[in-house]
Motif scaffolding. Structure first.
Motif, mmCIF file in Angstrom:
data_model
loop_
_atom_site.group_PDB
_atom_site.id
_atom_site.type_symbol
_atom_site.label_atom_id
_atom_site.label_comp_id
_atom_site.label_asym_id
_atom_site.label_seq_id
_atom_site.Cartn_x
_atom_site.Cartn_y
_atom_site.Cartn_z
ATOM 1 N N HIS A 2 0.784 -1.229 0.000
ATOM 2 C CA HIS A 2 0.000 0.000 0.000
ATOM 3 C C HIS A 2 0.819 1.283 0.000
ATOM 4 C CE1 HIS A 2 -2.438 -3.156 2.022
ATOM 5 N NE2 HIS A 2 -3.376 -2.695 1.215
ATOM 6 N N ALA A 21 0.017 4.335 4.392
ATOM 7 C CA ALA A 21 -1.435 4.319 4.568
ATOM 8 C C ALA A 21 -1.767 4.449 6.050
ATOM 9 C CB ALA A 21 -2.024 3.026 4.010
ATOM 10 N N VAL A 47 -7.020 1.043 7.596
ATOM 11 C CA VAL A 47 -8.199 1.910 7.605
ATOM 12 C C VAL A 47 -8.426 2.473 6.207
ATOM 13 C CG1 VAL A 47 -9.243 4.001 8.542
ATOM 14 C CG2 VAL A 47 -7.885 2.506 10.030
ATOM 15 N N LYS A 48 -7.398 3.116 5.649
ATOM 16 C CA LYS A 48 -7.542 3.663 4.298
ATOM 17 C C LYS A 48 -6.178 3.876 3.664
ATOM 18 C CE LYS A 48 -9.779 7.272 1.558
ATOM 19 N NZ LYS A 48 -10.545 6.315 0.722
ATOM 20 N N ASP A 49 -6.080 3.472 2.398
ATOM 21 C CA ASP A 49 -4.929 3.784 1.558
ATOM 22 C C ASP A 49 -5.344 4.979 0.705
ATOM 23 O OD1 ASP A 49 -2.661 3.885 0.066
ATOM 24 O OD2 ASP A 49 -2.936 1.944 -0.927
ATOM 25 N N PHE A 50 -4.925 6.168 1.101
ATOM 26 C CA PHE A 50 -5.401 7.394 0.461
ATOM 27 C C PHE A 50 -4.943 7.521 -0.983
ATOM 28 C CE2 PHE A 50 -5.516 8.245 4.998
ATOM 29 C CZ PHE A 50 -6.762 8.835 5.150
ATOM 30 N N THR A 97 -4.340 12.746 -1.842
ATOM 31 C CA THR A 97 -5.068 11.734 -2.609
ATOM 32 C C THR A 97 -4.435 11.600 -3.985
ATOM 33 O OG1 THR A 97 -6.620 13.336 -3.558
ATOM 34 C CG2 THR A 97 -7.204 12.376 -1.421
ATOM 35 N N TRP A 121 -9.204 15.234 6.889
ATOM 36 C CA TRP A 121 -10.077 14.066 6.933
ATOM 37 C C TRP A 121 -10.524 13.810 8.375
ATOM 38 C CZ3 TRP A 121 -10.853 10.829 2.518
ATOM 39 C CH2 TRP A 121 -10.051 11.136 1.411
ATOM 40 N N THR A 181 -12.173 10.243 10.597
ATOM 41 C CA THR A 181 -12.477 8.824 10.459
ATOM 42 C C THR A 181 -12.998 8.245 11.765
ATOM 43 O OG1 THR A 181 -11.574 6.643 9.843
ATOM 44 C CG2 THR A 181 -10.097 8.143 11.002
ATOM 45 N N THR A 212 -13.158 3.137 10.136
ATOM 46 C CA THR A 212 -13.528 2.306 8.993
ATOM 47 C C THR A 212 -13.262 3.079 7.711
ATOM 48 O OG1 THR A 212 -15.822 3.098 8.844
ATOM 49 C CG2 THR A 212 -15.362 1.275 10.375
ATOM 50 N N GLU A 213 -13.074 2.346 6.610
ATOM 51 C CA GLU A 213 -12.855 3.049 5.349
ATOM 52 C C GLU A 213 -14.095 3.835 4.938
ATOM 53 O OE1 GLU A 213 -10.944 2.431 0.929
ATOM 54 O OE2 GLU A 213 -11.512 0.651 2.083
ATOM 55 N N THR A 254 -14.365 7.160 6.703
ATOM 56 C CA THR A 254 -13.247 8.085 6.529
ATOM 57 C C THR A 254 -13.619 9.063 5.425
ATOM 58 O OG1 THR A 254 -11.690 6.348 7.188
ATOM 59 C CG2 THR A 254 -10.783 8.263 6.034
#
Length: 305
Positions: free
Chosen positions: A29, A32, A46-49, A80, A88, A90, A93-94, A97
């Motif tokens: 990833h 992230a 959680v999130k890969d921006f 991004t 952001w 969050t 969770t994705e 977010t």
């Protein structure tokens, strides 16, 4: 999702309601945002921006930064794939977010960075040349006050002390001076013009101890000194003018330790040792020893445990 096979460490470790959030780089990833309950099975992405294993370079920081807990939510900045940097929030969770505001610039080479600070269940932050606040919704993310468009961070050093948000800012008339806000435009004000005129007071090292703010500033007469403020002009004073106890100068490494200000300073023999100031009694105690073999000699990065 498996825990990351970290290539170059964890950053921004932040506790949010018992969960640990952090950013990390792994082979799948790139950099992230991750979350962990302290177990391998409870550590997940959680999130890969910026999806994919390779994050683009460039002059501006786009990886997750400025992780800040506000209640049970996390706020942060991250870029991004469209090369925009956003604020952001969050819930871990994705799906939860969400971006709140674009135009968040981090370019320390040019003197631009973001400060995020929690106070009273609200996030306060700087963007461009303005002070902002957010309740974690797009509609509730709004500007409080704008300042002079000068080079560097303006405003900066956001620090909550009790129910007052302190920061340094230049409004184009007073130089870089101490300001305070209650979160409203009407309640955002210059606290004291410490060094009248364009140069400003070069405020730094802002540290909250209870409802008091401590900071270093230059008033143009006494050089760089330790100050304290309760948010009023009359209550913004040099500590040496009101403190009792042993003599010292050149305070640094300020930290709140049990409701007292701990700091390093030069004693009268020019040894840098540890001191402590009690805001209630206005008294100074010398803690450190002038012995190079003592752990209290020349202290740095004082941390309360």
């Amino acid at each position: 999702m498996k825990a990351p096979q970290v290539c170059d460490g964890l950053n921004g470790l932040t506790d949010v309601d018992g969960a640990l959030f952090f950013d990390a780089r792994d082979a799948a990833h790139g950099v992230a945002l991750w979350k962990s309950d302290g177990t391998p099975s409870g550590t997940r992405l959680v999130k890969d921006f910026i999806p994919g294993s390779i994050d683009p370079g460039g002059p501006f920081a786009r990886d997750p930064r400025h992780l800040t807990a506000v209640g049970d939510r996390l706020f942060l900045t991250s870029g991004t794939g469209d090369f925009e940097t956003y604020l952001w929030t969050t819930d871990g969770t994705e799906a939860g977010t969400i971006p709140l505001k674009g135009g968040m610039v981090t370019d320390t080479r040019e003197g631009f960075d973001n400060d995020l600070e929690a106070m009273g269940g609200t996030l306060y932050f700087n963007a461009g040349f303005s002070l902002w606040r957010s309740d974690g919704t797009v509609a509730g993310t709004r500007e409080i006050k704008s300042f002079a468009p000068i080079p560097g961070w303006n405003p900066n050093s956001l620090t909550a002390a009790g129910d007052t948000l302190f920061f340094a800012a230049n409004d184009g008339q007073h130089g870089m001076e101490l300001w305070a806000s209650d979160g409203t435009a009407q309640g955002t004000r210059l606290v004291r013009d410490v060094n009248p005129g364009a140069p400003g007071a070069s405020i730094s090292d802002m540290t909250a101890v209870g409802g008091e703010l401590f900071f270093n500033a230059d008033d143009g007469r006494d050089g760089r000194q330790l100050w304290m403020s309760d948010g009023t002009a009359a209550g913004t004073r040099m500590v040496k003018d009101i403190a009792s106890g042993p003599g010292w100068t050149a305070a640094g490494d300020l930290s709140d330790v049990g409701g007292r200000l701990a700091y390093s300073a030069l004693d009268l023999q020019q040894n840098r040792v540890l001191f402590s100031f009690d805001p209630a009694s206005l008294s100074v105690d010398r803690i450190g020893r002038a012995d190079v073999l003592d752990a209290s000699y020349d202290p740095k990065a004082i941390v309360s445990i």
